[in-house]
Design an enzyme around this catalytic site. Structure first.
Site, short mmCIF file in Angstrom:
data_model
loop_
_atom_site.label_atom_id
_atom_site.label_comp_id
_atom_site.label_asym_id
_atom_site.label_seq_id
_atom_site.Cartn_x
_atom_site.Cartn_y
_atom_site.Cartn_z
NE ARG A 177 -2.04 1.35 3.71
CZ ARG A 177 -1.71 2.53 4.23
NH1 ARG A 177 -2.04 3.66 3.61
NH2 ARG A 177 -1.05 2.60 5.37
CB CYS B 118 -4.97 1.30 12.54
SG CYS B 118 -4.39 1.62 10.87
NE ARG C 292 -6.18 -2.42 9.82
CZ ARG C 292 -5.23 -1.94 9.02
NH1 ARG C 292 -4.10 -2.59 8.86
NH2 ARG C 292 -5.41 -0.80 8.38
CB SER C 293 -1.77 -1.77 11.32
OG SER C 293 -0.65 -1.14 10.75
CG ASP D 186 3.29 5.13 12.00
OD1 ASP D 186 4.39 5.11 12.59
OD2 ASP D 186 3.02 5.96 11.12
CG ASN E 230 -3.63 5.01 17.42
OD1 ASN E 230 -2.90 4.44 16.61
ND2 ASN E 230 -4.56 5.86 17.02
CG HIS F 205 4.55 -1.12 11.38
ND1 HIS F 205 3.33 -1.73 11.53
CD2 HIS F 205 4.30 0.09 10.82
CE1 HIS F 205 2.37 -0.93 11.10
NE2 HIS F 205 2.94 0.19 10.66
CE1 TYR G 99 4.75 2.28 6.51
CE2 TYR G 99 4.13 3.45 8.52
CZ TYR G 99 3.78 2.69 7.42
OH TYR G 99 2.46 2.33 7.23
#
Length: 284
Positions: free
Chosen positions: A22, A161, A181-182, A184, A192, A222, A224
């Protein structure tokens, strides 16, 4: 803050490089991590090793609570986090379900406040059901709100997310388990985690309960590839500072208040000390 640093160290020490179709950016990722914070002690989990834009975090959650579907509505509240995903994500720009500029599609608060019905059923207002039950002292072990509809992901500019929130009531103590789920980790995670705390605090206030503990469960955690060196060389080396407290206008008493007149000016982060902001690249 110690947990935040420890998980960050896990990413750097144990992370595996993954490609991401993505974004076109690789990520250094681990699977599985949990934050826990007891709000009854008075403090909130606001990151201190950099500046947290906490007003924007609250504004975004207010937009979700109101079921907003347009980045313009979020901007009016004081939140700019949806500008890029609605207007700069080429896959969404090419999506035939996109209704035009600033359209988010069917994601987050749109699903949380009006989960689509089937076979002629009316949409379900998940958050209203939770507030109604908790206000009456009811916990049927199904006090859950999800921002994700697996069959409608293609109609959202970004699948949620931080996707599910499960409230639990023990006596008058209100707990919240939230699932992501994901994550950053550099940009999104501090934002969050603070939002999870805010959601429990504001829900407790409008239902007459006592905010107790949050657990924030992360799946794919994760950094980046263009964030790794910044995180390692700047943020990881900073000493955590004492946590602040969040003051909420006591006149906020109902869900209708949140839906109508409440603004970010009804909240104040007290005794917030932090290191300077860290400029991370944002990946759309």
């Amino acid at each position: 803050m110690k947990v935040y640093i420890d998980i960050g160290r896990r990413i750097l020490d144990e992370g595996v490089w993954l490609s991401n179709a993505r974004t076109g950016q690789k990520t250094l990722a681990i699977i599985g991590a949990t934050f826990e914070h007891d709000l009854s002690g008075g403090t909130v989990p606001a990151v201190t090793t950099k500046k947290l834009f906490w007003r924007s975090a609250i504004a975004e959650m207010l937009g979700y609570i109101r079921g907003y579907q347009s980045a313009a509505q979020f901007r009016e509240l004081g939140c700019n986090t949806w500008n890029a995903n609605t207007n700069e994500n080429q896959a969404w720009l090419d999506n035939p379900y996109r209704k035009g500029e600033d359209d988010m599609g069917l994601c987050y608060g749109v699903i949380g406040r009006a989960f689509p019905g089937v076979e002629g059923d009316e949409p379900m207002d998940q958050y209203k059901k939770i507030v109604t039950d908790l206000s009456r002292g009811i916990d049927d072990r199904r006090e859950m709100m999800t921002f994700n509809h697996p069959n409608l992901i293609h109609r959202a500019c970004l699948p949620a997310c931080l996707h599910t929130h499960h409230f639990n009531l023990l006596g008058d103590d209100l707990y919240l388990e939230s699932y992501q789920r994901s994550s950053d980790y550099a940009i999104g995670q501090p934002f969050n985690h603070f939002q999870v705390a805010f959601l429990l605090l504001i829900t407790a206030q409008i239902t007459g309960k006592k905010a107790k503990k949050i657990r924030h469960h992360l799946s794919n955690v994760h950094l980046y590839e263009n964030q790794v060196e910044i995180f390692k060389n700047e943020q990881m080396n900073r000493e955590p500072l004492p946590l602040p407290k969040l003051n909420i206008n006591p006149e906020i008493k109902t869900l209708q208040d949140l839906e109508t007149w409440v603004t970010i000016n009804d909240f104040e982060l007290l005794d917030y000390e932090h290191h300077p902001a860290v400029k991370y690249p944002f990946t759309v």
